[in-house]
Scaffold this motif. Structure first.
Motif, short mmCIF file in Angstrom:
data_model
loop_
_atom_site.label_atom_id
_atom_site.label_comp_id
_atom_site.label_asym_id
_atom_site.label_seq_id
_atom_site.Cartn_x
_atom_site.Cartn_y
_atom_site.Cartn_z
N LYS A 2 0.84 -1.18 0.00
CA LYS A 2 0.00 0.00 0.00
C LYS A 2 0.89 1.24 0.00
O LYS A 2 1.93 1.27 0.64
CB LYS A 2 -0.89 -0.01 1.24
CG LYS A 2 -1.87 1.14 1.31
CD LYS A 2 -2.73 1.05 2.55
CE LYS A 2 -3.71 -0.08 2.35
NZ LYS A 2 -4.72 -0.14 3.41
N ARG A 4 0.74 5.30 0.93
CA ARG A 4 0.00 6.37 1.62
C ARG A 4 0.69 7.68 1.27
O ARG A 4 1.89 7.83 1.50
CB ARG A 4 0.00 6.14 3.12
CG ARG A 4 -0.74 4.90 3.52
CD ARG A 4 -0.76 4.71 5.01
NE ARG A 4 -1.49 3.50 5.35
CZ ARG A 4 -1.17 2.68 6.33
NH1 ARG A 4 -0.14 2.94 7.10
NH2 ARG A 4 -1.89 1.61 6.56
N GLU A 43 -4.61 6.93 -0.51
CA GLU A 43 -4.08 5.57 -0.32
C GLU A 43 -4.35 4.78 -1.59
O GLU A 43 -5.39 4.96 -2.23
CB GLU A 43 -4.75 4.88 0.86
CG GLU A 43 -4.30 5.40 2.19
CD GLU A 43 -4.70 4.51 3.35
OE1 GLU A 43 -5.10 3.36 3.13
OE2 GLU A 43 -4.60 4.99 4.49
#
Length: 87
Positions: A2, A4, A43
């Motif tokens: 992921k 961010r 995100e």
């Protein structure tokens, strides 16, 4: 993994949205606050990349589309999937 991304206005750039929120908070009785700044948080999921290549790719996304490099700063955090090794 992921990514961010936090995007905020650079210091010295007037944040009119932040000033409006600050004024409203003062009107609601929260007079002890100052310097309200409004930003964005993005995100995204990234597949099949190493942490290094993902970071470079997300940085390119920020430079080309997600932020305005003239007026905004951005911070990138790459979070690897749990249980997977950086490759």
């Amino acid at each position: 993994m992921k990514a961010r991304i936090t995007i905020s206005l650079k210091n010295g750039i007037l944040d009119t949205q932040g000033k409006a929120v600050e004024h409203s908070l003062h009107s609601l009785g929260f007079g002890s606050i100052s310097g309200v700044r409004i930003g964005r948080h993005i995100e995204m999921e990234l597949d099949g990349r190493s942490v290094d290549s993902a970071g470079k790719e997300v940085e390119e996304m920020c430079e080309k589309l997600l932020s305005n490099p003239v007026t905004e700063n951005y911070q990138i955090q790459i979070v690897p999937d749990k249980g997977k090794q950086d490759g």
